[in-house]
Write an enzyme that holds these catalytic residues in place. Structure first.
Site, mmCIF file in Angstrom:
data_model
loop_
_atom_site.group_PDB
_atom_site.id
_atom_site.type_symbol
_atom_site.label_atom_id
_atom_site.label_comp_id
_atom_site.label_asym_id
_atom_site.label_seq_id
_atom_site.Cartn_x
_atom_site.Cartn_y
_atom_site.Cartn_z
ATOM 1 N N SER A 114 0.869 -1.186 0.000
ATOM 2 C CA SER A 114 0.000 0.000 0.000
ATOM 3 C C SER A 114 0.901 1.230 0.000
ATOM 4 O O SER A 114 1.724 1.390 -0.895
ATOM 5 C CB SER A 114 -0.946 -0.034 1.205
ATOM 6 O OG SER A 114 -1.863 1.039 1.162
ATOM 7 N N THR A 115 0.806 2.082 1.005
ATOM 8 C CA THR A 115 1.612 3.301 1.042
ATOM 9 C C THR A 115 3.104 2.965 1.024
ATOM 10 O O THR A 115 3.585 2.185 1.839
ATOM 11 C CB THR A 115 1.281 4.115 2.306
ATOM 12 O OG1 THR A 115 -0.126 4.273 2.400
ATOM 13 C CG2 THR A 115 1.946 5.479 2.255
ATOM 14 N N HIS A 125 -2.539 -1.058 -3.346
ATOM 15 C CA HIS A 125 -3.642 -0.127 -3.083
ATOM 16 C C HIS A 125 -3.373 1.184 -3.812
ATOM 17 O O HIS A 125 -2.379 1.861 -3.536
ATOM 18 C CB HIS A 125 -3.777 0.142 -1.584
ATOM 19 C CG HIS A 125 -4.141 -1.066 -0.781
ATOM 20 N ND1 HIS A 125 -3.938 -1.152 0.571
ATOM 21 C CD2 HIS A 125 -4.700 -2.251 -1.145
ATOM 22 C CE1 HIS A 125 -4.357 -2.318 1.020
ATOM 23 N NE2 HIS A 125 -4.825 -3.013 -0.007
ATOM 24 N N MET A 135 -0.241 1.089 4.903
ATOM 25 C CA MET A 135 -1.065 1.541 6.012
ATOM 26 C C MET A 135 -2.194 0.540 6.253
ATOM 27 O O MET A 135 -2.707 -0.064 5.326
ATOM 28 C CB MET A 135 -1.652 2.912 5.655
ATOM 29 C CG MET A 135 -2.178 3.715 6.823
ATOM 30 S SD MET A 135 -2.786 5.326 6.241
ATOM 31 C CE MET A 135 -1.333 5.957 5.416
ATOM 32 N N ASP A 153 -4.735 -4.665 6.023
ATOM 33 C CA ASP A 153 -5.112 -5.540 4.921
ATOM 34 C C ASP A 153 -3.975 -6.516 4.605
ATOM 35 O O ASP A 153 -2.818 -6.114 4.511
ATOM 36 C CB ASP A 153 -5.445 -4.706 3.676
ATOM 37 C CG ASP A 153 -6.018 -5.545 2.554
ATOM 38 O OD1 ASP A 153 -6.791 -6.479 2.857
ATOM 39 O OD2 ASP A 153 -5.714 -5.267 1.380
#
Length: 355
Positions: free
Chosen positions: A174-175, A201, A291, A294
């Site tokens: 993600s991030t 993401h 972040m 998930d």
């Protein structure tokens, strides 16, 4: 009261955009714009002097563009950066992903000011995103060397090359993911014997450009996954924007738009759960910087199914959220620095021997 305001620097060569951001980020709403820059060089100088909580930056600016400014800031004074860009990105998509790889945390579209409903929705999402990103502790990045330049150092927990090579490599991020994924995929040799399935993401509108950027300099094919295609060795399939990706019966890819999981679509948990069921011990799962949580549950299911599972260590994460959740649940067989993950995955192409 002022000590509670979120301190922001705005960098955009458009006076109209800066005036708009002053309205969106007023003290009454919990923000303070402590500096405004009209080019990247001025933005870097303001960050060094004022040390804001977060920077809102355009990409296309004179003297120093947003990518160059992001690299300078991440080297000299690591600070959360949100890219604030026009939606007309087709002319040069790669620049935005270069900025993400350099350390920017996210991308936000400038709304069409002629559409009041779109502007109202955008302002609310924009302020929430700033408050979410600002507390992130950033990592200093060296300018002269890429992320994978230094060889990894062996650690006591270094995993032996498995006797039975996995057939599927499932990766989620993600991030901070674009840079981490680029580091991993760029080291895959031609003929890499696993099919690699990736969940990143990212807003759906950015995914086509992201997949194209991710494939640059990679020695194996990288493309967005298609419904029903076979997961073949030596290919990297990326979940399309706003679609869950699963590994189904017979090694075929399944895509759907069922409800978000962990507020994410695509979801790492959805991918990992499906790989655990379809491939069991013939799989490897890796959860990278990001972040939230998930992927933690799904990675645990992969481990219970006999798969080798790895979480990125805190020191090399932009955000130690998803990997931490996985480590805390006992989902990761190994917790490793990014360089170690890169090196270990690349050894899976070797025909003989352990590390």
């Amino acid at each position: 009261m002022n000590s509670e305001l979120l301190r922001v620097i705005v960098a955009d060569d458009s006076g109209t955009v800066r005036a708009l951001l002053r309205q969106w980020l007023s003290p009454e709403l919990g923000f303070e714009i402590v500096g405004e820059a009209v080019n990247g060089r001025q933005c870097v100088e303001l960050v060094l002097r004022l040390r804001p909580a977060i920077v809102v930056m355009d990409m296309d600016m004179p003297e120093m563009n947003g990518v160059e400014a992001t690299r300078e800031i991440m080297w000299r004074q690591p600070t959360p950066i949100l890219i604030f860009t026009s939606s007309e990105i087709d002319k040069d998509r790669g620049v935005f992903y270069e900025a993400l790889a350099a350390g920017a945390l996210d991308i936000f579209y400038k709304p069409r000011l002629t559409n009041d409903e779109e502007v109202n929705l955008a302002t609310s999402r924009f302020r929430r995103l700033l408050k979410l990103l600002a507390p992130i502790k950033m990592i200093r990045r060296c300018l002269p060397r890429p992320l994978t330049a230094e060889p990894a150092v062996l650690v006591p927990a270094w995993p032996a090359r498995p006797q039975r090579l996995p057939e599927i490599l499932a990766i989620a991020a993600s991030t901070g993911g674009p840079a981490a994924l680029s580091a991993v995929l760029s080291q895959l040799p031609p003929g890499f014997p696993l099919c690699t399935l990736v969940v990143q993401h990212m807003a759906a509108e950015f995914m086509p450009g992201f997949v194209e950027w991710l494939g640059q300099g990679v020695k194996v094919p990288v493309r967005a996954a298609s419904r029903g295609e076979l997961a073949r060795p030596g290919e990297v399939l990326v979940a399309p924007g706003d679609c869950h990706m699963r590994l189904g019966a017979g090694g075929r890819v399944e895509l759907d738009v069922s409800a978000p999981v962990n507020s994410c679509r695509p979801s790492a948990d959805v991918l990992f759960d499906s790989v655990a069921e379809a491939s069991g011990p013939a799989a490897m799962g890796v959860i990278l910087t990001g972040m939230g949580e998930d992927g933690a549950r799904g990675l645990l299911n992969m481990r219970r199914a006999g798969a080798l599972t790895i979480a990125q260590a805190e020191e090399s994460c932009v955000v130690y959220g998803m990997p931490k959740a996985a480590a805390d649940r006992g989902a990761a067989v190994h917790v490793m620095e990014l360089g170690e993950i890169v090196r270990f995955i690349s050894t899976l192409a070797s025909p003989v021997g352990d590390l």
